[in-house]
Design an enzyme around this catalytic site. Structure first.
Site, PDB file in Angstrom:
ATOM      1  N   SER A  64     -31.935  48.243  -6.693  1.00  0.00           N
ATOM      2  CA  SER A  64     -31.101  47.761  -5.603  1.00  0.00           C
ATOM      3  C   SER A  64     -29.990  48.733  -5.253  1.00  0.00           C
ATOM      4  O   SER A  64     -29.439  49.409  -6.131  1.00  0.00           O
ATOM      5  CB  SER A  64     -30.469  46.431  -6.031  1.00  0.00           C
ATOM      6  OG  SER A  64     -29.481  46.047  -5.103  1.00  0.00           O
ATOM      7  N   TYR A  82     -25.142  41.236 -11.749  1.00  0.00           N
ATOM      8  CA  TYR A  82     -26.464  41.499 -11.173  1.00  0.00           C
ATOM      9  C   TYR A  82     -26.698  43.010 -11.070  1.00  0.00           C
ATOM     10  O   TYR A  82     -27.713  43.536 -11.537  1.00  0.00           O
ATOM     11  CB  TYR A  82     -26.564  40.828  -9.799  1.00  0.00           C
ATOM     12  CG  TYR A  82     -27.698  41.320  -8.955  1.00  0.00           C
ATOM     13  CD1 TYR A  82     -29.017  41.061  -9.317  1.00  0.00           C
ATOM     14  CD2 TYR A  82     -27.465  42.056  -7.789  1.00  0.00           C
ATOM     15  CE1 TYR A  82     -30.061  41.527  -8.541  1.00  0.00           C
ATOM     16  CE2 TYR A  82     -28.500  42.521  -7.012  1.00  0.00           C
ATOM     17  CZ  TYR A  82     -29.798  42.255  -7.385  1.00  0.00           C
ATOM     18  OH  TYR A  82     -30.835  42.724  -6.618  1.00  0.00           O
ATOM     19  N   LYS A  90     -29.400  45.702 -12.980  1.00  0.00           N
ATOM     20  CA  LYS A  90     -30.322  46.621 -12.284  1.00  0.00           C
ATOM     21  C   LYS A  90     -30.121  48.039 -12.801  1.00  0.00           C
ATOM     22  O   LYS A  90     -31.085  48.770 -13.048  1.00  0.00           O
ATOM     23  CB  LYS A  90     -30.089  46.573 -10.766  1.00  0.00           C
ATOM     24  CG  LYS A  90     -30.600  45.319 -10.092  1.00  0.00           C
ATOM     25  CD  LYS A  90     -32.122  45.286 -10.037  1.00  0.00           C
ATOM     26  CE  LYS A  90     -32.655  44.009  -9.427  1.00  0.00           C
ATOM     27  NZ  LYS A  90     -34.094  43.824  -9.553  1.00  0.00           N
TER      28      LYS A  90
HETATM   29  N1  UFG Z   1     -22.053  37.661   5.405  1.00  0.00           N
HETATM   30  C1  UFG Z   1     -21.314  36.797   6.215  1.00  0.00           C
HETATM   31  N2  UFG Z   1     -21.473  35.464   6.004  1.00  0.00           N
HETATM   32  C2  UFG Z   1     -22.298  34.934   5.043  1.00  0.00           C
HETATM   33  C3  UFG Z   1     -23.035  35.846   4.228  1.00  0.00           C
HETATM   34  C4  UFG Z   1     -22.882  37.186   4.445  1.00  0.00           C
HETATM   35  O1  UFG Z   1     -20.560  37.213   7.072  1.00  0.00           O
HETATM   36  O2  UFG Z   1     -22.368  33.707   4.904  1.00  0.00           O
HETATM   37  C5  UFG Z   1     -21.925  39.103   5.636  1.00  0.00           C
HETATM   38  C6  UFG Z   1     -21.409  39.864   4.447  1.00  0.00           C
HETATM   39  O3  UFG Z   1     -20.009  39.877   4.421  1.00  0.00           O
HETATM   40  C7  UFG Z   1     -22.033  41.236   4.673  1.00  0.00           C
HETATM   41  C8  UFG Z   1     -23.377  40.914   5.345  1.00  0.00           C
HETATM   42  O4  UFG Z   1     -23.214  39.617   5.885  1.00  0.00           O
HETATM   43  O5  UFG Z   1     -21.258  41.976   5.568  1.00  0.00           O
HETATM   44  C9  UFG Z   1     -24.552  40.911   4.387  1.00  0.00           C
HETATM   45  O6  UFG Z   1     -24.286  40.042   3.294  1.00  0.00           O
HETATM   46  P1  UFG Z   1     -25.448  39.561   2.302  1.00  0.00           P
HETATM   47  O7  UFG Z   1     -24.833  38.596   1.345  1.00  0.00           O
HETATM   48  O8  UFG Z   1     -26.625  39.099   3.061  1.00  0.00           O
HETATM   49  O9  UFG Z   1     -25.884  40.905   1.572  1.00  0.00           O
HETATM   50  P2  UFG Z   1     -25.013  41.952   0.711  1.00  0.00           P
HETATM   51  O10 UFG Z   1     -25.018  43.241   1.465  1.00  0.00           O
HETATM   52  O11 UFG Z   1     -23.725  41.400   0.292  1.00  0.00           O
HETATM   53  O12 UFG Z   1     -25.875  42.077  -0.611  1.00  0.00           O
HETATM   54  C10 UFG Z   1     -27.259  42.303  -0.521  1.00  0.00           C
HETATM   55  C11 UFG Z   1     -27.964  41.551  -1.640  1.00  0.00           C
HETATM   56  C12 UFG Z   1     -27.752  42.203  -2.938  1.00  0.00           C
HETATM   57  C13 UFG Z   1     -28.072  43.657  -2.843  1.00  0.00           C
HETATM   58  C14 UFG Z   1     -27.261  44.318  -1.767  1.00  0.00           C
HETATM   59  C15 UFG Z   1     -27.631  45.768  -1.640  1.00  0.00           C
HETATM   60  O13 UFG Z   1     -27.507  40.217  -1.717  1.00  0.00           O
HETATM   61  O14 UFG Z   1     -28.612  41.613  -3.881  1.00  0.00           O
HETATM   62  O15 UFG Z   1     -27.516  43.668  -0.536  1.00  0.00           O
HETATM   63  O16 UFG Z   1     -26.647  46.474  -0.963  1.00  0.00           O
HETATM   64  F1  UFG Z   1     -27.841  44.250  -4.011  1.00  0.00           F
END
Ligand code: UFG
Length: 281
Positions: A68, A92, A96
């Site tokens: 990841s 997490y 990884k």
């Molecule tokens: N976001 C929101 N509202 C929400 C959820 C997310 O605005 O309810 C935003 C976050 O702030 C971020 C984007 O949407 O800017 C993406 O968030 P995600 O939670 O979908 O994904 P992340 O980038 O935080 O994390 C994901 C996976 C991890 C992985 C990572 C790799 O959840 O497992 O990408 O960079 F490791």
């Protein structure tokens, strides 16, 4: 089956002639991992140790591992390369990275034997274009795309956008979303590459190299599906970073892989899955 079950793995490896393993299994909720690190270390590391022992025993020396982008230092303010700084910030991500370290140690113990690839996923979303295979999160999802699907299907009222004051063009977080089918193809290409080449260990970023903001993702989803996604801004989420985008040139060059699907395809296929399967599997 449960990959920590040694007897099950032994039985499988005895029954089938297995040349290579694509190791996807693992827990993947960042928040849960922070609250329950033991569970994450036990499941993610324990299962991999079991697998590696069995692979060694049965002389199966080819492995593609689902790693990841979360292992990188997310404060990096440019496209992330494979040799960019590594610095996970939650359990997490730590598991990884630990698995990558374990895999590397095994490689170093017998360099002429092993063929291994760590595929570092960015943000996989969407579903198979048939609408038949998709993500069915257990419990409340916390990733953006399954949440958009829940709002679109009226299971929740609105989406919370975590922060509109990030240093990005529209103030919302930027990520490198990749269609799950492009991601899947990356695995097949990685496997082909390992089969055709000398023993080695490689790390490869699987992302599109393109950044999309939360607002752009919502707007594209609305346009493709004709469904409005109500949202409200809330404060930044702890541990988030403004922008996480892959430099995917190594995977493109080495594997001859090229992600083909855009954000509209991801939204369209994800929504197809959700509408064909409103209650998951
Ligand atoms: N976001 C929101 N509202 C929400 C959820 C997310 O605005 O309810 C935003 C976050 O702030 C971020 C984007 O949407 O800017 C993406 O968030 P995600 O939670 O979908 O994904 P992340 O980038 O935080 O994390 C994901 C996976 C991890 C992985 C990572 C790799 O959840 O497992 O990408 O960079 F490791």
């Amino acid at each position: 089956g449960d990959m920590r079950d040694k007897n099950l793995l032994r039985q499988l490896f005895s029954e089938f002639e297995i040349d290579a393993v694509i190791h996807f299994a693992g827990l993947k909720s960042v928040g849960e991992s922070v609250n329950n690190p033991i569970k994450y270390w036990e499941f993610n590391l324990g299962s991999t140790l079991c697998l590696m022992k069995i692979m060694q025993k049965f002389c199966c020396n080819c492995l593609v591992f689902s790693s990841s982008a979360t292992i990188y230092d997310s404060s990096i303010n440019k496209r992330i390369e494979e040799n960019s700084k590594i610095k996970p910030i939650n359990s997490y991500g730590n598991t990884k990275l630990a698995i990558e370290t374990l895999i590397k140690d095994i490689f170093l113990s017998s360099k002429s034997l092993w063929k291994m690839a760590n595929l570092r996923y960015f943000n996989p979303i969407g579903a198979h274009e048939s609408g038949l295979i998709g993500e069915d999160p257990k419990g409340e999802p916390n990733n953006i795309f399954p949440l958009i699907l829940r709002v679109a299907s009226k299971k929740i009222n609105k989406l919370e956008i975590f922060g509109n004051d990030w240093p990005t063009h529209d103030g919302t977080g930027i990520r490198d979303y990749i269609h799950v089918e492009d991601l899947a193809e990356g695995h097949i290409k990685a496997l082909d590459f390992l089969f055709k080449n000398q023993s080695q260990i490689i790390n490869l970023n699987l992302g599109t190299g393109l950044g999309t903001s939360v607002l752009e993702l919502i707007r594209t989803f609305e346009k493709v599906t004709n469904i409005e996604i109500p949202f409200a801004y809330s404060p930044r989420r702890i541990g988030d970073s403004p922008s996480v985008v892959a430099d995917n040139s190594l995977a493109k060059e080495i594997l001859g892989w090229n992600p083909k699907k855009n954000i509209a395809d991801m939204c369209n296929d994800g929504w197809k899955w959700q509408s064909y399967n409103p209650n998951g599997y």
